[in-house]
Design a protein around this motif. Structure first.
Motif, PDB file in Angstrom:
ATOM      1  N   LYS A 174       0.715  -1.402  -0.238  1.00 26.92           N
ATOM      2  CA  LYS A 174       0.279  -0.109  -0.394  1.00 26.92           C
ATOM      3  C   LYS A 174       0.638   1.149  -0.161  1.00 26.92           C
ATOM      4  CE  LYS A 174      -4.104   2.707   2.066  1.00 26.92           C
ATOM      5  NZ  LYS A 174      -5.376   2.226   3.143  1.00 26.92           N
ATOM      6  N   THR A 175       1.991   0.981   0.810  1.00 27.95           N
ATOM      7  CA  THR A 175       2.361   2.307   0.906  1.00 27.95           C
ATOM      8  C   THR A 175       3.592   2.564  -0.166  1.00 27.95           C
ATOM      9  OG1 THR A 175       4.465   0.977   2.067  1.00 27.95           O
ATOM     10  CG2 THR A 175       2.922   2.663   3.011  1.00 27.95           C
ATOM     11  N   HIS A 176       4.086   1.941  -1.211  1.00 30.67           N
ATOM     12  CA  HIS A 176       4.780   2.006  -1.907  1.00 30.67           C
ATOM     13  C   HIS A 176       3.564   2.152  -3.628  1.00 30.67           C
ATOM     14  CE1 HIS A 176       6.632   0.677  -5.880  1.00 30.67           C
ATOM     15  NE2 HIS A 176       7.398   0.295  -5.343  1.00 30.67           N
ATOM     16  N   ARG A 177       2.712   1.822  -3.714  1.00 26.19           N
ATOM     17  CA  ARG A 177       1.580   2.712  -4.152  1.00 26.19           C
ATOM     18  C   ARG A 177       1.098   4.126  -3.608  1.00 26.19           C
ATOM     19  NH1 ARG A 177      -4.748   1.309  -4.871  1.00 26.19           N
ATOM     20  NH2 ARG A 177      -4.941   2.725  -6.671  1.00 26.19           N
ATOM     21  N   LEU A 178       1.048   4.123  -2.441  1.00 27.74           N
ATOM     22  CA  LEU A 178       0.821   5.599  -2.964  1.00 27.74           C
ATOM     23  C   LEU A 178       2.017   6.097  -3.166  1.00 27.74           C
ATOM     24  CD1 LEU A 178      -0.668   7.789  -0.884  1.00 27.74           C
ATOM     25  CD2 LEU A 178      -0.279   7.113   1.062  1.00 27.74           C
ATOM     26  N   ALA A 179       3.041   5.869  -2.850  1.00 30.01           N
ATOM     27  CA  ALA A 179       4.159   6.913  -2.796  1.00 30.01           C
ATOM     28  C   ALA A 179       4.749   6.664  -4.211  1.00 30.01           C
ATOM     29  CB  ALA A 179       5.569   5.760  -2.504  1.00 30.01           C
ATOM     30  N   SER A 180       4.255   5.643  -4.846  1.00 33.06           N
ATOM     31  CA  SER A 180       4.367   6.069  -6.090  1.00 33.06           C
ATOM     32  C   SER A 180       3.517   7.036  -7.014  1.00 33.06           C
ATOM     33  CB  SER A 180       4.245   4.780  -6.974  1.00 33.06           C
ATOM     34  OG  SER A 180       4.984   3.518  -6.713  1.00 33.06           O
ATOM     35  N   HIS A 181       1.936   6.966  -6.443  1.00 36.95           N
ATOM     36  CA  HIS A 181       1.581   7.851  -6.839  1.00 36.95           C
ATOM     37  C   HIS A 181       1.452   9.334  -6.652  1.00 36.95           C
ATOM     38  CE1 HIS A 181      -2.557   9.762  -7.150  1.00 36.95           C
ATOM     39  NE2 HIS A 181      -2.682  10.076  -5.636  1.00 36.95           N
ATOM     40  N   GLY A 198       1.927   9.626   6.516  1.00 45.53           N
ATOM     41  CA  GLY A 198       0.792  11.377   7.367  1.00 45.53           C
ATOM     42  C   GLY A 198       0.326  10.991   5.866  1.00 45.53           C
ATOM     43  N   GLN A 199       0.827  10.736   4.705  1.00 46.50           N
ATOM     44  CA  GLN A 199      -0.193  11.282   3.539  1.00 46.50           C
ATOM     45  C   GLN A 199      -1.622   9.905   3.546  1.00 46.50           C
ATOM     46  OE1 GLN A 199      -0.413  13.767   1.583  1.00 46.50           O
ATOM     47  NE2 GLN A 199       1.105  14.739   2.836  1.00 46.50           N
ATOM     48  N   ALA A 200      -1.159   9.013   4.190  1.00 46.57           N
ATOM     49  CA  ALA A 200      -1.885   7.605   4.183  1.00 46.57           C
ATOM     50  C   ALA A 200      -3.633   8.616   4.988  1.00 46.57           C
ATOM     51  CB  ALA A 200      -1.617   6.458   4.244  1.00 46.57           C
ATOM     52  N   TYR A 201      -2.665   8.579   6.187  1.00 48.32           N
ATOM     53  CA  TYR A 201      -3.981   9.183   6.741  1.00 48.32           C
ATOM     54  C   TYR A 201      -4.711  10.742   6.607  1.00 48.32           C
ATOM     55  CZ  TYR A 201      -3.291   5.495  10.066  1.00 48.32           C
ATOM     56  OH  TYR A 201      -2.924   4.385  10.472  1.00 48.32           O
ATOM     57  N   ALA A 202      -3.791  11.991   6.260  1.00 52.02           N
ATOM     58  CA  ALA A 202      -4.259  13.552   5.392  1.00 52.02           C
ATOM     59  C   ALA A 202      -5.184  12.953   4.645  1.00 52.02           C
ATOM     60  CB  ALA A 202      -3.157  13.684   4.893  1.00 52.02           C
ATOM     61  N   ALA A 203      -5.004  11.778   3.594  1.00 51.69           N
ATOM     62  CA  ALA A 203      -5.742  11.333   2.730  1.00 51.69           C
ATOM     63  C   ALA A 203      -6.252  12.749   1.124  1.00 51.69           C
ATOM     64  CB  ALA A 203      -6.821  11.546   3.056  1.00 51.69           C
ATOM     65  N   GLU A 251      -7.806   3.514   0.198  1.00 59.14           N
ATOM     66  CA  GLU A 251      -8.760   3.596   1.554  1.00 59.14           C
ATOM     67  C   GLU A 251      -7.788   4.515   2.398  1.00 59.14           C
ATOM     68  OE1 GLU A 251      -9.740   0.203   3.656  1.00 59.14           O
ATOM     69  OE2 GLU A 251     -11.459  -0.301   1.800  1.00 59.14           O
ATOM     70  N   PRO A 252      -8.206   5.668   2.994  1.00 54.95           N
ATOM     71  CA  PRO A 252      -7.652   6.328   3.758  1.00 54.95           C
ATOM     72  C   PRO A 252      -6.778   5.225   4.922  1.00 54.95           C
ATOM     73  CG  PRO A 252      -9.753   7.612   4.017  1.00 54.95           C
ATOM     74  CD  PRO A 252      -9.680   6.080   3.178  1.00 54.95           C
ATOM     75  N   GLY A 253      -5.772   5.575   5.883  1.00 61.77           N
ATOM     76  CA  GLY A 253      -5.409   4.625   6.911  1.00 61.77           C
ATOM     77  C   GLY A 253      -4.135   4.225   6.260  1.00 61.77           C
ATOM     78  N   LEU A 254      -3.827   3.428   7.199  1.00 63.72           N
ATOM     79  CA  LEU A 254      -2.756   1.976   6.988  1.00 63.72           C
ATOM     80  C   LEU A 254      -2.159   1.440   7.981  1.00 63.72           C
ATOM     81  CD1 LEU A 254      -0.553   2.144   4.737  1.00 63.72           C
ATOM     82  CD2 LEU A 254       1.294   3.502   6.256  1.00 63.72           C
ATOM     83  N   GLU A 255      -3.477   0.568   8.195  1.00 67.50           N
ATOM     84  CA  GLU A 255      -3.968  -0.654   8.825  1.00 67.50           C
ATOM     85  C   GLU A 255      -3.993  -1.681   8.331  1.00 67.50           C
ATOM     86  OE1 GLU A 255      -5.541   0.424  12.294  1.00 67.50           O
ATOM     87  OE2 GLU A 255      -5.525  -1.648  13.457  1.00 67.50           O
ATOM     88  N   GLU A 256      -2.846  -2.721   8.493  1.00 67.86           N
ATOM     89  CA  GLU A 256      -3.332  -4.307   7.650  1.00 67.86           C
ATOM     90  C   GLU A 256      -2.908  -5.836   8.753  1.00 67.86           C
ATOM     91  OE1 GLU A 256      -4.309  -4.440   4.641  1.00 67.86           O
ATOM     92  OE2 GLU A 256      -3.439  -2.302   3.618  1.00 67.86           O
TER      93      GLU A 256
END
Lengths: 155, 795, 289
Positions: free
Chosen positions: B562-569, B602-607, B615-620
């Motif tokens: 998820k973070t990889h996808r978000l970071a790439s974005h 931080g960005q995952a939560y800032a959304a 989806e927002p958040g970072l929990e698996e």
């Protein structure tokens, strides 16, 4: 019948009214809420309850609190000064001298006393010195290493 | 502390609190208004309760209430059996006995008082009128006609008959070249003795109808489930917390009577209640281990080839079936009878037998030490019989190295291992040839030295659920994890396992750190609170890293994805070109385009700028259920000296080479190996639970049960081979029990080796000074008689 | 585990303590180091109604050389005995035995007087003092008497001490020139008490053993002199053969009351007693020069 006593624990005088049969271990744990001293047996074998009474290591499950009236007691909570550990505590951490941690306070208090009596013990002397403290997790190996490391750090 | 790597000896994060007396064990839990409970326990091995007079106890100072088994019968239910076998007898197991007591220590009443001392005083005033019944403590004798019967539904006291095997042992020994060696081997009963005894605090919330149990357990989630099933308390209203737990070794792996009683009593008195087991109480109320009586034969040829093993085992169950008792002497024992050898023919029969003793269940190794002891003792015994070196015989029969699964005679699939590699490495460290020369020289000077070897394999990484379930497991054996990255990039994880000395707070953080590049000090590892996270199974069977670590690894892969996808974005780059190293996402070949995982969190939560559909958040969360068990194995060598005059045995040297697969934290794994070996040496030399025929426990305290102390051991020499396990994504096998499994046979083989030249062939554990001295005396006596007979024949 | 309730007194003088013992005669117990009594009380094998703690009495802890011998205050701990240069020089076996009682913590707390008064059948100190010889000073409120150590141990956990008496001192005689001592012990693996322990004090003059006192603990119901062993040694040159023969009789005095438990049968105890008698006598003879 209660007895009035004053015990100085880790430098603070604690007046208290106690049943004569109250064991020192329970006085520390249940009256003073110093729960670092553990009770692991009921026959004076395991050493988990070891504290210093007037500077000497004793099994606090085999001392009545009334016997410590007027005495100085040091418990595991009284060793470290903030985050500054004694050489023995540091040795236990560095050498992985503990696993479940239940015997650890007593083991550390005995080790402190051992090194006071004998600052440069041999491996055999360390093993004999802690023979009154049982540990079920470590096979004692890293405890022996920890005490050795503490001795070295203290020299 | 920095970012940790897999394979690094990271110092433990648990230790600062534990070396300063700030750990929190169950006896350290103090709740407002807390009362204390004490149990009244049977003084007899077997008796009928005629009446119980609680009046003096009720009048004793500070007493709040006294309950007998009959008072609470309806609410307490019966203790559960967590592993089924075909035709298993399951006699009712009331947490408080109300008609019959069946072992010394069986609880019959409970006292609640303001203080623990008062509860104790009052418990001594409860007057139970017993009709004493005949008792039986020996599992083999208990099956004979006319033996005292414990449960009507179990004729001849047989709880189950079970068998396993492979090949055809009976056929194999028809070969006239086959030599059969027989022994009767007793694997003595042990008392686990975790340094913290058991204890429970029950806190009832009358407003919500909730119950919280703080209990010293290895399995908080299973305690919650089983407590709920037994009492009918809705599971969502039961919370179980395992605080710091001072060791378990299998003995805290069950739902115990005291946990059930404490919960029910707390509801009755509407106050929190605490029970802390005394050590002497633990000796009768906490499950024991081992206690096997076994007729065993091993068959082989003069050239050292072993063709099979046959086992007929009486396994003592104690008075009731403890939670996992049916599993221990069956699958965990019988499946391991091939050891690390080809062992083409195996025949194993097991009789689980009720006796008037404390229930027997898992104790460190649980079934596997008993099997390894039989196999390794008998392989050495066979070598002695045919006059060959035990190393030579082992090497001749060992399985070849394999990397990905090998089915063995009992039908199980060993995962990976290089058994001869372990042996060779151990011999190299040890210098076996030199030892044999030293041994001969020492013997000439009247010094008795012996070397013992044990090559073992064990079934652990307890899972796969489908397999376990088909064999009788009452619960799934997967493991779980939850990884939460906070907006600041710090992490909180919740693991389903529940450590009691294994250092999971360190090793699990280490795994997170190595995968995500987050410093260890930024990671909080939570465990042992059923309200804090998802269901988990628990810590036993050397499974925590092999199953739980793998579950965590899988959650971390989801976080990484998820973070990889978000970071790439966020980096506006094609994910293919975004790398992740040491906690930093970077775009290949573009030096200044980077984002830390903390920034991404931080960005995952800032959304504010998420990729489409994210989806927002970072929990698996992950639940991991492997396809196979994990199979640690190794070779241990031990040297003992036997004192000629007294028979006293001293362990002089101990070398262990183990294959635990990949090793996450070598310091912790070595520490567990030391402890395991020490427990194995304890069984071999000093520990024994001894009952009288009428069910009194002679070794009823630490005054008479000899736990090993520091002066019993030399410095152990450890080394490793590494065959990564294909059973889990991180290639680990588990290390918690190996030492215990290998050490008992290694030590006993050494003891026998030291005095074999006198004619000694076997002795049962523990090899106490007297037993060894007697064996030497008897052997000398036999020799003298032989010589005398020979002389008289000549004359 | 919890002891039963008791009344507690902490007298500050021997007079006060002995008065209390007289006043509560029959129900009072003396609390010295407590390492024998408290475990028994926790198991409720002892339930005294009154405890008289003599730990607060000044002047009962000392090791003094006087009149050629040594006087030891009854509250002197094992650790003090083990580390005292006076004890090490005069009675090496007492220093050695004290250093091997139980464990470090117990040695800090347990006392010579407590050990003698409790008279555990497996205690080390009773046998050592018996081998050295000397006397136990017992005080009541009104009187003081010296009890010869040979008459002190009476039976299992029973001594010649009356229940209104306190041991205040142990008087040990000077050992003759040419005397060697040793204590040899085989300990029970769990409790670390002696399964058997043998104390030997041997005097050699002109190559001949002129005096020998040998005492055994652990084997029988109390510490006992091995007089047959002593008789074999006396008047002889201490050759291996003589020592072996003497040691073989070390269990003779206790053979009718040999202890037997899960740690050692009577037969094995007798054997260990002979073995350790051999060790102790040999070491003592070697030390005697």
């Amino acid at each position: 019948m209660s007895t009035e006593i004053t015990v100085t624990v880790n430098g603070t005088a604690h007046p208290a009214s106690v049943e004569p049969r109250l064991l020192l271990a329970h006085f520390l744990r249940d009256v003073l809420n110093l729960t670092g001293t553990h009770v692991g047996c009921d026959t004076s074998q395991c050493g988990a309850c070891t504290v210093h009474l007037n500077g000497e290591a004793v099994k606090s499950c085999t001392v009545f609190a009334v016997q410590a009236d007027g005495a100085e007691v040091t418990t595991i909570e009284g060793l470290a000064d903030g985050d500054s550990y004694t050489n023995v505590q540091q040795g236990f951490w560095d050498e992985h001298g503990l696993q479940c941690g239940f015997c650890t306070p007593g083991m550390i208090m005995t080790s402190e006393a051992l090194l006071k009596q004998n600052p440069d013990p041999s491996e055999d002397e360390i093993r004999a010195g802690i023979a009154g403290n049982y540990c079920r997790c470590t096979g004692y190996q890293n405890i022996v290493n920890a005490i050795g490391a503490a001795a070295k750090a203290g020299s | 502390m920095a970012v940790a790597t897999f394979g690094e000896s990271v110092k433990r994060t648990e230790d600062p609190r534990l070396i300063t007396g700030r750990g929190k064990y169950v006896d350290d839990v103090r709740l407002s208004g807390m009362a204390h409970i004490a149990f009244v326990r049977s003084q007899y091995g077997h008796a009928r309760i005629k009446s119980i007079d609680t009046s003096a106890a009720v009048d004793s100072p500070g007493v709040i209430a006294v309950f007998t088994g009959a008072d609470l019968q309806e609410e307490l239910g019966g203790l559960p059996v967590g592993w089924m076998l075909p035709d298993l007898k399951q006699p009712a197991h009331p947490p408080l006995a109300f008609e019959t007591v069946r072992y010394l220590g069986d609880a019959v009443a409970v006292v609640v008082a303001d203080t623990a001392y008062q509860a104790n005083d009052a418990a001594a005033l409860v007057n139970v009128d017993y009709e004493i019944l005949p008792a039986i403590v020996n599992a083999e004798d208990a099956t004979k006609d006319g033996a005292p019967l414990l449960h009507e539904e179990a004729p001849n006291n047989i709880g189950f008959d079970w068998e396993v095997g492979g090949g055809d042992y009976g056929e194999a020994i028809k070969d006239p070249d086959v030599i059969v060696v027989k022994e009767r081997i007793v694997n003595q009963r042990l008392i686990p003795n975790s340094m913290e005894t058991r204890g429970v605090v029950a806190d009832y919330d009358a407003g919500k109808g909730n119950i919280t149990l703080y209990t010293s357990t290895q399995i908080p989630h299973l305690v919650k489930l089983l407590f709920s099933l037994v009492t009918g308390w809705p599971e969502q209203k039961v919370r179980v917390i395992a605080p710091d737990v001072g060791g378990g070794f299998g003995s805290k792996l069950y739902l115990y009577a005291e946990e059930v009683v404490a919960g029910i009593v707390a509801r009755h008195v509407q106050r929190p209640v605490k029970w802390i087991e005394s050590r002497s109480e633990a000796y009768v109320s906490t499950a024991h281990g081992r206690d096997h009586i076994c007729d065993v034969e091993i068959a082989g040829k003069q050239d050292g080839e072993i063709v099979g093993i046959k086992v007929d085992l009486y396994a003592n169950l104690g008075a009731y079936i403890s939670t996992f008792a049916p599993l221990i002497p069956t699958y965990l024992f019988g499946l391991m009878l091939g050891g690390v050898y080809k062992m083409p023919n195996i025949e194993c029969k097991v009789h689980g037998v009720f006796t008037n003793t404390t229930p027997v269940d898992a104790y460190r190794g649980a079934g596997r030490p008993e099997a390894a002891y039989l196999v390794e003792r008998m392989v050495s015994r066979f070598a002695q019989e045919i006059g060959r070196d035990p190393i030579v015989v082992r090497r001749k029969n060992m399985l070849q190295a394999h990397k990905n699964g090998r089915e063995v005679t009992t039908g199980v699939m060993y995962d990976s291992g290089d058994y001869k590699g372990n042996l060779n490495k151990a011999l190299e460290i040890f210098d076996y040839r030199q030892f044999r020369a030293d041994q001969r020289a020492a013997r000439r000077e009247g010094k008795l030295l012996g070397v013992g070897i044990a090559a073992y394999i064990e079934i652990c990484g307890m899972a796969p659920s489908a397999v376990a379930s088909s064999l009788g497991a009452g619960a799934g054996l997967w493991e779980s994890s939850n990884v939460r990255l906070h907006p600041t990039g710090k992490a909180t994880i919740y693991i389903g396992t529940s450590p009691h000395g294994q250092g999971h707070e360190t090793t699990m953080a280490q795994l997170v750190s190595s995968e995500l590049g987050i410093p260890v000090e930024d990671i909080e590892v939570l465990h042992g609170d059923t309200d804090m996270g998802q269901f988990g199974t628990g810590t036993f069977g050397s499974r925590s890293i092999a199953v739980g670590g793998a579950a965590l690894f899988n959650s971390l892969q989801k976080v990484k994805a998820k973070t990889h996808r978000l970071a790439s974005h966020l980096l506006e780059a094609d994910p293919k070109f975004v790398t992740f190293n040491n906690g930093t996402f970077a775009v290949e070949d573009i030096a200044d385009k980077t984002l830390s995982i903390q920034e991404v969190a931080g960005q995952a939560y800032a959304a504010a700028n998420l990729p489409p559909g994210m989806e927002p958040g970072l929990e698996e969360v992950s639940f991991f259920d492997p396809q196979n068990f994990a199979w640690p194995n190794g070779t241990h060598l031990c040297v003992v000296e036997v004192d000629q005059d007294t028979g006293k045995v001293e362990v002089q040297r101990y070398v262990a080479v183990d294959d635990f697969g990949n090793v996450l934290n070598p310091m912790i794994v070595d520490g567990m190996t030391h402890g395991g070996v020490a427990q194995g040496i304890g069984q071999a030399l000093s520990e024994a639970a001894v009952y009288t025929d009428d069910g009194q426990l002679l070794s009823g305290s630490l005054m008479d049960y000899a736990l090993p102390s520091a002066d019993m051991f030399p410095m152990m020499e450890l080394d490793r081979t590494v065959s990564p396990s294909p059973s889990n994504p991180i290639g680990v096998k588990g290390a918690g029990e190996a030492g215990t499994i290998a050490a008992s046979p290694a030590v006993m083989n050494a003891v026998i080796d030291a005095i074999a030249h006198l004619g000694v062939k076997h002795m049962d554990m523990p090899a106490t000074s007297e037993k060894v001295w007697r064996a030497m005396q008897d052997a000398k006596e036999a020799r003298r008689a032989e010589r005398a007979a020979a002389r008289s024949q000549r004359s | 585990m919890v002891t039963s309730n008791f009344d507690y007194f902490a007298p500050t003088s021997v007079d006060e303590a002995t008065s209390l013992l007289s006043r509560y005669r029959g129900e009072a117990k003396v609390l010295a180091g407590g390492h024998s009594l408290i475990p028994m009380m926790k198991l409720r094998l002892a339930e005294p109604g009154v405890l008289v703690d003599i730990g607060g009495i000044d002047g009962l802890s000392y090791i003094k050389e006087e009149g050629g011998g040594v006087s030891i205050g009854s509250m002197t701990t094992y650790r003090e005995l083990a580390t005292s240069s006076v004890i090490q020089a005069n009675y090496p076996l007492l220093a050695d035995a004290s250093a091997r009682v139980a464990d470090l913590q117990v040695r800090n707390r347990g006392t010579i007087g407590g050990s003698l008064a409790h008279s555990d059948p497996a205690g080390d100190i009773p046998a050592v003092i018996l081998a050295i010889g000397g006397s136990v000073v017992a005080r009541t409120r009104r009187s003081s008497r010296d009890i010869n150590i040979d008459r002190f141990q009476v039976d299992l956990l029973t001594t010649a001490l009356r229940d209104n008496e306190i041991i205040t001192e142990i008087k040990l005689p000077a050992l003759a020139a040419g005397t060697g001592t040793a204590y040899s012990k085989f300990h029970q693996p769990a409790s670390h008490y002696a399964i058997t322990g043998v104390a030997a004090v041997v005097t050699v003059s002109g190559g001949t053993c002129t005096d020998a006192r040998v005492a055994v603990t652990g084997a029988g119901d109390k510490a006992t002199r091995a007089r047959r062993t002593e008789r074999i040694l006396k008047g002889k040159e201490l050759t291996q053969a003589v020592i072996r023969r003497a040691a073989s009789r070390a269990a003779a005095e206790v053979e009718d009351s040999l202890n037997e438990d899960i740690h050692a049968s009577a037969e094995y105890r007798a054997h260990l007693t002979q073995v350790h008698a051999g060790y102790a006598i040999e070491q003592a003879a070697a030390a005697a020069g």
